[in-house]
Scaffold this motif. Sequence first.
Motif, mmCIF file in Angstrom:
data_model
loop_
_atom_site.group_PDB
_atom_site.id
_atom_site.type_symbol
_atom_site.label_atom_id
_atom_site.label_comp_id
_atom_site.label_asym_id
_atom_site.label_seq_id
_atom_site.Cartn_x
_atom_site.Cartn_y
_atom_site.Cartn_z
ATOM 1 N N GLU A 184 -11.140 9.816 -0.733
ATOM 2 C CA GLU A 184 -11.740 8.565 -0.276
ATOM 3 C C GLU A 184 -11.138 7.350 -0.976
ATOM 4 O O GLU A 184 -11.592 6.226 -0.750
ATOM 5 C CB GLU A 184 -13.256 8.602 -0.535
ATOM 6 C CG GLU A 184 -13.982 9.761 0.116
ATOM 7 C CD GLU A 184 -13.894 9.718 1.632
ATOM 8 O OE1 GLU A 184 -13.820 8.596 2.181
ATOM 9 O OE2 GLU A 184 -13.878 10.797 2.256
ATOM 10 N N ASP A 185 -10.132 7.576 -1.805
ATOM 11 C CA ASP A 185 -9.524 6.492 -2.575
ATOM 12 C C ASP A 185 -8.306 5.981 -1.821
ATOM 13 O O ASP A 185 -7.292 6.662 -1.705
ATOM 14 C CB ASP A 185 -9.123 7.002 -3.962
ATOM 15 C CG ASP A 185 -8.724 5.871 -4.909
ATOM 16 O OD1 ASP A 185 -8.505 4.750 -4.422
ATOM 17 O OD2 ASP A 185 -8.635 6.120 -6.123
ATOM 18 N N GLU A 186 -8.380 4.736 -1.331
ATOM 19 C CA GLU A 186 -7.294 4.170 -0.549
ATOM 20 C C GLU A 186 -6.046 3.902 -1.388
ATOM 21 O O GLU A 186 -4.955 3.739 -0.841
ATOM 22 C CB GLU A 186 -7.757 2.861 0.112
ATOM 23 C CG GLU A 186 -8.778 3.053 1.222
ATOM 24 C CD GLU A 186 -8.221 3.881 2.370
ATOM 25 O OE1 GLU A 186 -7.029 3.717 2.697
ATOM 26 O OE2 GLU A 186 -8.965 4.699 2.938
ATOM 27 N N SER A 187 -6.185 3.813 -2.694
ATOM 28 C CA SER A 187 -5.028 3.550 -3.546
ATOM 29 C C SER A 187 -4.246 4.814 -3.876
ATOM 30 O O SER A 187 -3.169 4.742 -4.464
ATOM 31 C CB SER A 187 -5.478 2.885 -4.858
ATOM 32 O OG SER A 187 -6.269 3.783 -5.631
ATOM 33 N N LYS A 196 -0.530 9.747 -0.195
ATOM 34 C CA LYS A 196 -0.595 11.010 0.521
ATOM 35 C C LYS A 196 0.514 11.937 0.042
ATOM 36 O O LYS A 196 1.579 11.500 -0.366
ATOM 37 C CB LYS A 196 -0.427 10.776 2.021
ATOM 38 C CG LYS A 196 -1.508 9.918 2.656
ATOM 39 C CD LYS A 196 -1.222 9.706 4.127
ATOM 40 C CE LYS A 196 -2.280 8.840 4.787
ATOM 41 N NZ LYS A 196 -1.987 8.581 6.206
ATOM 42 N N ASN A 229 0.859 -1.180 0.000
ATOM 43 C CA ASN A 229 0.000 0.000 0.000
ATOM 44 C C ASN A 229 0.891 1.224 0.000
ATOM 45 O O ASN A 229 1.538 1.537 0.981
ATOM 46 C CB ASN A 229 -0.906 -0.008 1.235
ATOM 47 C CG ASN A 229 -1.945 1.109 1.190
ATOM 48 O OD1 ASN A 229 -1.817 2.056 0.416
ATOM 49 N ND2 ASN A 229 -2.962 0.995 1.996
ATOM 50 N N ARG A 285 0.337 4.247 0.171
ATOM 51 C CA ARG A 285 -0.040 5.322 1.099
ATOM 52 C C ARG A 285 0.725 5.217 2.416
ATOM 53 O O ARG A 285 0.892 6.193 3.126
ATOM 54 C CB ARG A 285 -1.535 5.276 1.375
ATOM 55 C CG ARG A 285 -2.402 5.678 0.199
ATOM 56 C CD ARG A 285 -3.862 5.411 0.507
ATOM 57 N NE ARG A 285 -4.323 6.222 1.622
ATOM 58 C CZ ARG A 285 -4.907 7.396 1.496
ATOM 59 N NH1 ARG A 285 -5.083 7.904 0.304
ATOM 60 N NH2 ARG A 285 -5.320 8.067 2.537
ATOM 61 N N GLU A 286 1.204 4.025 2.760
ATOM 62 C CA GLU A 286 1.877 3.825 4.034
ATOM 63 C C GLU A 286 3.362 4.194 3.977
ATOM 64 O O GLU A 286 4.009 4.305 5.003
ATOM 65 C CB GLU A 286 1.726 2.363 4.459
ATOM 66 C CG GLU A 286 0.276 1.942 4.668
ATOM 67 C CD GLU A 286 0.153 0.461 4.954
ATOM 68 O OE1 GLU A 286 1.200 -0.223 4.943
ATOM 69 O OE2 GLU A 286 -0.971 0.000 5.190
#
Length: 441
Positions: free
Chosen positions: A403-406, A409, A170, A172-173
């Motif tokens: 709202e899109d986790e993919s 950031k 992921n 985002r992490e």
Amino acid sequence: MATFHQFRLLIVLILASIAPIDAFQPAFSRRRHTTRRSLPLRSSTTPPLRAADLALSIPSLLVLNKPSPTSQVTSEGLAKDILETQDAIGSEDGLVLREALKVKRYLLLCCLLKESEEAYYRVASFLAESEVYDFERWDAPNVQEFGLLRKKSGERDSYYSEYSPPPRTNVREITRVVDDLTLTKDSNLSKRNDKMSALDGVLLTIFRKVVGEETKSGTGTTPSMEGLVEQGRNFMIKTNEESHSSSPSTADERQTQMVRSTLRRLMGPIKPIYRLFMGGIVPAKVAVTLQKEDWKNKQVFEGGLFYAPFLTSLVTPLFFQWLVGPARTSRRKDGTRGGVVVEKCRFLEISNCKGLCLNICKKPAEEFFKEELGVGLYVQPNFATHECHWNWGVEPPEGGVKEDESWPKGCMEGCVDRKKVAAVVARQERVNDNDDNTETI
């Protein structure tokens, strides 16, 4: 690719029709020459498949897109059948039956993806990582959630050999904070450096010319794809500088509208044809002819006709390779047809900018297909691998990228534009503050 497998199956069935009867002896009764690591799957009561059962079940799988009659319609049963089929592929010497087993494996993976996404990625990533099985990552119907693997030198896709991300990373992490900005790590994959054909170069030149006219800034002096990225970057900076709001939303909207206008011009007469036969939208002239004023530009089937996602996914790799690089059809995450995966997006690789990806590609493409062509589209770029998955017939999250986790950031670490845009926004904030103070005085 579904069409490739269908063509391969047609050849298999033709050869099977003229093969001797003893060619279809039970494949699963033969000694297996491969071994596999154990998976935490519950045992299935499904009996071992026979070659005769296989020959009968493949056409039903192809036409009905359902599990074969000898398979349990559960994730555990399907997973067991997939692994047994993979074992049979390794031990089968006959070309006809081996190719049929590969088609069987592909269709069973599609059924497993529909049944359980988690089970599918567990089984597919296990097969792709295994050094025993002959299973390439691209043999899977959908490759969104497991990473690129190392390739031996000289093999196809060897440009991925320098990096092997863990399965289901992921992006985002993977973040850190620098100068009060949240940053996401850049891709560690080596450059692909595809050579563009002469036709690709001509199409890219036409596209750049239209973009230059829409942005009113010309094409510049930088050639090829780097020049297109430069055009997008200059327009992004320009719109942010001309924005009189502290929020960049106005600039983002101008960038999106520019791309939509470009797509509208490039499609030309194809657009009304697509709207009618894919989107199911009644043309205004037809409504007037039929004296049905309320039918003007009305969509008969919400989201487009049922075949629109699949047919669109078939033609996209042929007509857009010059812009994004090599692409291939794939299954969507729900296991159905209508997906395309760009192997390594040229634009994203060169720009390495989340803002350009969002406002020059993802957002305008989604809005253009939904609002002007009548077919939903969800674009999912992968900033760790520079792959990009296009899913027609799928709606993006209502809240957008928030709202899109993919979606990652912050900015990418190597993005050369983030400080420029931040400086422009800060300058606009100071101007607005001064205007407010003047009004107060």
